[in-house]
Design an enzyme around this catalytic site. Structure first.
Site, PDB file in Angstrom:
ATOM      1  N   GLU A   8     -10.568 -51.451  -6.078  1.00 21.20           N
ATOM      2  CA  GLU A   8     -11.095 -51.843  -5.858  1.00 21.20           C
ATOM      3  C   GLU A   8     -11.919 -52.502  -6.223  1.00 21.20           C
ATOM      4  OE1 GLU A   8     -12.505 -49.455  -2.271  1.00 21.20           O
ATOM      5  OE2 GLU A   8     -14.516 -50.191  -2.112  1.00 21.20           O
ATOM      6  N   TYR A 314     -16.640 -39.836  -6.644  1.00 20.60           N
ATOM      7  CA  TYR A 314     -16.743 -40.648  -6.301  1.00 20.60           C
ATOM      8  C   TYR A 314     -17.951 -39.808  -4.813  1.00 20.60           C
ATOM      9  CZ  TYR A 314     -15.635 -43.993  -2.187  1.00 20.60           C
ATOM     10  OH  TYR A 314     -15.869 -45.182  -1.911  1.00 20.60           O
TER      11      TYR A 314
END
Ligand SMILES: [Zn+2]
Ligand SMILES: [Zn+2]
Ligand SMILES: [Zn+2]
Length: 723
Positions: A8, A314
């Site tokens: 990403e 995360y």
């Protein structure tokens, strides 16, 4: 069989490439990507920069409701997003040499959409043959294991994400278009007002609180308490009830005046507070706001940067659980190398390391925890948040905090007063998390039942009942979570947008006139647009996509029907809506642009106006009064209610990009500014014939008249290069 791994963000690509092998850095049109030799094939690790594609109407929007939408490159018709182009081109180019495509974007809905779009539109590959890499921490072990255990594409997440984007687009574009049309109809003005599927219902509950506060009639009430001191410790003991009738309070007050107190009863109980559960994003945002006053969006961004540095797992997770499969012992052993945590780790390692669990779960990621990687260079923000996360992680393995709660009843002439204290017996998790927990001890002096207390010092105090508190940015996010609107990753952003659009203001949030106008008007004519229930309903539907209970197409066609309904009603009332919106809009514009009373004519009002050369300030009595004041260019100018202490003219706040806001007196000749004046040879003032001079102000140099303030003539200095 070459492989392409898509991440990403660029820094994640570098990390992953280094983890899976010896990587070589390549440059493509100014951007980096990585190449790893793997047996006889190559693995290319490339990155997106967030979304590479965005939704846009596939034909001109002539009328609303409008539903024709397509994904296009984010840099199409956008100078601002030009930097995205090479990322797309690189994927297009490499895809010719690649057979295996792996989406390694963040493992959540957004990451699935980013990866899906890149693979479908840039790589033009068959998504069903692609793979998904699932990991929660950017550590070598986890990345390698994820790479060796690839998943098939995560259709439920992809479809839920695509549906959310389209739904948000349908909602936003149509509401915006409808409001713009209604304003144009009644005023001929073209003003874009925005609304959002989650944004507007959020604004609605903020407005409800605003109204509650405005309608609140505060009432006076009285409290009674006594105060005394023993062994140097102050004790305040309160009468058990509050009085709305002052006379009742007075009667008791007179009863106890000049009397001694007797300690009637002392109750000591051992109590405990359990350790906190592990951090999900919402709880982290709340704690960071409480301890550091970080806005939720800021916390989210800092946490994301810690994740990308490999230091924490995360952060966009709803989970409050740490699975046993995590190697707690290993993580703590690594953290032991960080000096200040050393002795904590030592102690924890002697225990069984069983974490406390919260209620909420998340199939995609565990609760936020440190990875054990050692931080190298952290910014101030990062180290604060990192410390909070590490200490919270320690705390979840710790024992409860045990304290003695002491309640003392003191009798004064038949009336009971109560004081309570708290003394720690066993620090438990507070040892690790004490500074952040907000738990405090309350000391009481040693007292015995039957003990007489002289000089009880009775007090009667008047108080007023208070309205419910205003929301702050952190409590809005919690409330959205409670109402089930938005997602963990979007809530903080939505609050930010409300600020940007001038719908809300201040840390103790107030809803502006404009915000009130939009919600109020929409609610009156088409309440479904602002409905919390409808928004929640669609959130639930989207979760059903993730659970494979419903398809993306079903939910979108249901939403279309609903929106057609809503906007038919809107259209019937277009003119009324426009009229009402206009009132609020003008009020808001006035608030935003009103600078003060004109210091030249002392009668008119000064407003910020926009002219051909940017914004300036003018007197509203123009043409009778032609007072104008120039404003610095490339600035956002905000009026204040203050006046210049030196010359008495209004002052404004000028904010230049990447600079501190500066308070500026609008008077260019104000003595507070550098008095600088250089004569220009042979140039005379066209108004009064005196010499012209070059002057300097905050705004830069300009030409003025030497007979100022008698003559106020000014002109811009012509830049010869531009002619
Ligand atoms: Zn004036
Ligand atoms: Zn001044
Ligand atoms: Zn002049």
């Amino acid at each position: 069989m070459n492989t392409l791994i898509l991440t990403e963000k660029p820094n994640v690509a570098e990390k992953i490439a280094n983890f899976i092998g010896k990587s070589k850095k390549n440059i493509y049109e100014g951007i980096k990507y990585y190449e790893v030799d793997h047996q006889d094939t190559k693995i290319y690790v490339v990155s997106a920069v967030g979304h590479l594609y965005k939704l846009r109407q596939s034909s001109p929007i002539r009328d609303y409701p409008f539903f024709d939408v397509e994904w296009i490159e984010t840099f199409k018709n956008s100078k601002k997003n030009k930097y995205v182009e090479p990322y797309v081109r690189l994927i297009e180019d490499l895809s010719n040499k690649v057979d295996i495509f792996i989406n390694a974007c963040d493992y959540d809905i957004e990451g699935s959409v980013i990866g899906h779009n890149a693979l479908v539109y840039a790589a033009k590959t068959d998504i069903s043959k692609s793979f998904r890499m699932k990991f929660s921490s950017l550590t070598k072990d986890e990345i390698i294991s994820a790479y060796e255990n690839l998943n098939p594409p995560d259709y439920p997440m992809i479809n839920a994400g695509l549906a959310r984007h389209v739904l948000d687009w349908y909602y936003g574009i149509n509401t915006s278009k409808a409001m713009t049309e209604s304003l144009k109809k009644v005023s001929g003005r073209y003003v874009t007002l925005s609304a959002g599927r989650v944004q507007t219902p959020t604004l609605k509950f903020l407005l409800e609180r605003e109204i509650e506060i405005n309608n609140f009639v505060s009432e006076p009430y009285w409290i009674l308490f006594i105060e005394f001191k023993k062994n140097g410790i102050e004790v305040k003991a309160s009468y058990q009830e509050e009085f709305f009738d002052e006379n009742k309070a007075l009667t008791i007050f007179n009863d106890i005046k000049n009397k001694d107190g007797i300690v009637k009863e002392i109750i000591k109980k051992e109590k405990k507070i359990n350790p906190p559960h592990p951090f999900d994003l919402g709880t982290l945002q709340k704690e960071a706001y409480k301890n550091f006053s970080y806005l939720p969006k800021r916390t989210q961004d800092i946490a994301q940067s810690l994740y990308e540095a490999g230091l924490i797992s995360y952060p966009r997770t709803s989970s409050q659980k740490l699975p046993k499969s995590l190697n707690f012992r290993g993580i703590i052993e690594k953290l032991m190398k960080i000096g200040e945590y050393g002795h904590y780790c030592e102690e924890l390692l002697k225990t069984d390391l069983i974490p406390v669990e919260g209620k909420k779960d998340d199939p995609a990621h565990p609760a936020i925890h440190p990875t054990g990687e050692l931080p190298k260079k952290l910014t101030d923000d990062q180290s604060k948040l990192y410390d909070l996360i590490v200490r919270r992680f320690f705390a979840v393995f710790a024992e409860p905090y045990v304290y003695q709660s002491i309640s003392i009843e003191i009798d004064v002439n038949g009336h009971s007063f109560f004081a309570s204290g708290r003394v720690g017996i066993y620090s438990g998790f507070l040892k690790y998390y004490g500074d952040y927990s907000g738990v405090e001890e309350v000391l009481l002096p040693e007292l015995n039942e039957g003990e007489k207390i002289e000089k009880i010092n009775p007090k009667k105090e008047e108080k007023v009942t208070k309205p419910p508190p205003r929301y702050n940015p952190a409590s809005v996010v919690s409330e959205m979570e409670k109402l089930g609107i938005g997602t963990k990753s979007t809530r903080a952003n939505i609050v930010d947008i409300l600020y940007e659009r001038n719908y809300i203001d201040g840390r103790q949030i107030i809803v502006t006139d404009l915000g009130e106008g939009i919600v109020g008007t929409l609610e009156k004519y088409c309440p479904d647009i602002v409905s919390v229930e409808l928004t929640r309903y669609f959130e639930e539907q989207m979760e059903k996509i993730q659970d494979n209970q419903i398809t993306k197409e079903e939910i979108l066609s249901e939403a279309k029907e609903k929106l057609i309904d809503i906007f038919t009603k809107f259209k019937e009332n277009e003119e009324n809506i426009g009229k009402e919106l206009l009132v609020y809009l003008e009020r808001e514009e006035r608030r935003r642009n009103y600078v003060g009373i004109c210091p030249i004519c002392c009668e008119g009002e000064l407003f910020i106006r926009s002219g051909r050369f940017g914004p300036f300030i003018a007197c509203q009595r123009y043409p009778e009064c032609n007072a104008t004041f120039s404003l610095p260019s490339n600035c956002i100018v905000t009026p204040t209610e203050d006046k210049c202490k030196i010359c008495g003219f209004p002052v404004v706040i000028a904010t230049r990009k990447r600079a501190r806001p500066q308070t500026v007196c609008i008077n260019q000749e104000c003595p507070s500014k550098n008095n600088y004046s250089v004569p220009i040879e042979g140039k005379k003032c066209p108004r009064c014939g005196e010499n012209l001079v070059i002057k300097k102000s905050f705004y830069g140099p300009f030409i003025g008249c030497s007979s100022y303030p008698k003559c106020r003539y000014t002109e811009k200095i012509q830049d010869s290069k531009e002619e």
